[in-house]
Scaffold this active site. Structure first.
Site, PDB file in Angstrom:
ATOM      1  N   GLN A  52       0.823  -1.224   0.000  1.00 32.30           N
ATOM      2  CA  GLN A  52       0.000   0.000   0.000  1.00 32.30           C
ATOM      3  C   GLN A  52       0.850   1.263   0.000  1.00 32.30           C
ATOM      4  O   GLN A  52       0.337   2.344  -0.271  1.00 32.30           O
ATOM      5  CB  GLN A  52      -0.931   0.021   1.213  1.00 32.30           C
ATOM      6  N   CYS A 102     -10.617  -0.006   3.749  1.00 35.24           N
ATOM      7  CA  CYS A 102      -9.203  -0.136   3.369  1.00 35.24           C
ATOM      8  C   CYS A 102      -8.677   1.247   3.016  1.00 35.24           C
ATOM      9  O   CYS A 102      -9.351   1.999   2.305  1.00 35.24           O
ATOM     10  CB  CYS A 102      -9.083  -1.065   2.162  1.00 35.24           C
ATOM     11  N   LEU A 103      -7.483   1.561   3.491  1.00 34.49           N
ATOM     12  CA  LEU A 103      -6.896   2.878   3.199  1.00 34.49           C
ATOM     13  C   LEU A 103      -6.646   3.068   1.699  1.00 34.49           C
ATOM     14  O   LEU A 103      -6.542   4.197   1.237  1.00 34.49           O
ATOM     15  CB  LEU A 103      -5.577   3.054   3.958  1.00 34.49           C
ATOM     16  N   HIS A 144      -7.113  -9.443   6.246  1.00 33.27           N
ATOM     17  CA  HIS A 144      -7.138  -8.325   5.297  1.00 33.27           C
ATOM     18  C   HIS A 144      -5.710  -7.922   4.908  1.00 33.27           C
ATOM     19  O   HIS A 144      -5.401  -7.756   3.721  1.00 33.27           O
ATOM     20  CB  HIS A 144      -7.889  -7.148   5.933  1.00 33.27           C
ATOM     21  N   GLU A 145      -4.848  -7.786   5.920  1.00 33.04           N
ATOM     22  CA  GLU A 145      -3.479  -7.330   5.642  1.00 33.04           C
ATOM     23  C   GLU A 145      -2.667  -8.396   4.913  1.00 33.04           C
ATOM     24  O   GLU A 145      -1.881  -8.077   4.009  1.00 33.04           O
ATOM     25  CB  GLU A 145      -2.775  -6.911   6.936  1.00 33.04           C
TER      26      GLU A 145
HETATM   27 NI    NI Z   1      -6.405  -2.586   3.121  1.00 35.93          NI
END
Ligand code: NI
Length: 186
Positions: A52, A102-103, A144-145
């Site tokens: 990310q 999510c960012l 998720h990560e």
């Molecule tokens: Ni995320």
């Protein structure tokens, strides 16, 4: 320390498989983790994976705020935790759906099925191996990560592709949208 640029959905870096970290104690890894911690703090999120921030390495950071815990076993608040080279085992049992953000997908939230219980092995920021078992939101964040390290964003996990929307609308219409989700005639 520095606040890093976040990749948003649509950038190919989020769809790539990340490579293992050769030396978890290398100075550049510690620096990356510190910069990711500052970036996460600035963003207000609970987890951040290296892809990310445009780094294709298998590591992420996360925390579990007290308000997201249920008090169940292995679902206690977690301070900021770094996980390098994670190895994730999903325990058997029916997946549970819950809303997830999510960012890299700002403003949206989706209803994502996740295993309720996981075991995670990895290396921490001190270079020590650790194992932990997690349930509830804690287990959700870890899944998720870890997905980010395999180029998977949560929309790819939706069981009902309609169950994604703008967070403020989902909060506003949560009961109505869940009723639609659960009604087999719609
Ligand atoms: Ni995320």
């Amino acid at each position: 320390m520095a606040i890093l640029k976040l990749a948003r959905m649509g950038h190919p870096v989020l769809l790539a498989r990340a490579a293992p970290v050769d030396d978890p104690t290398a100075p550049e890894i510690l620096r990356l983790l510190a910069d990711m911690a500052e970036t996460l703090d600035d963003s207000g999120g609970v987890g951040l994976a290296a892809p990310q921030v445009h780094v294709l390495l298998r590591l992420f950071i996360y925390k579990v705020p007290e308000r997201r815990t249920t008090g169940a076993d292995d679902d206690s608040p977690q301070g900021l935790t770094a996980v390098i080279n994670p190895d994730l085992i999903l325990h058997e049992g029916d997946p549970v759906e819950d809303w997830e953000g999510c960012l890299s997908i700002p403003g949206l939230t989706g209803l994502v099925p996740r295993a309720t219980r996981v075991s995670l092995r990895g290396v921490n920021a001190s270079g020590a191996s650790f194992t932990r078992t997690a349930t509830g939101f804690h287990a959700r964040v870890i899944q998720h990560e870890t997905d980010h390290l395999d180029g998977i964003l949560y929309p790819a996990r939706l069981r009902d592709a309609r169950m994604i929307g703008f967070s403020d609308e989902i909060i506003r219409f949560r009961d109505d949208i869940m009723a639609i989700h659960h009604d087999p005639t719609i």
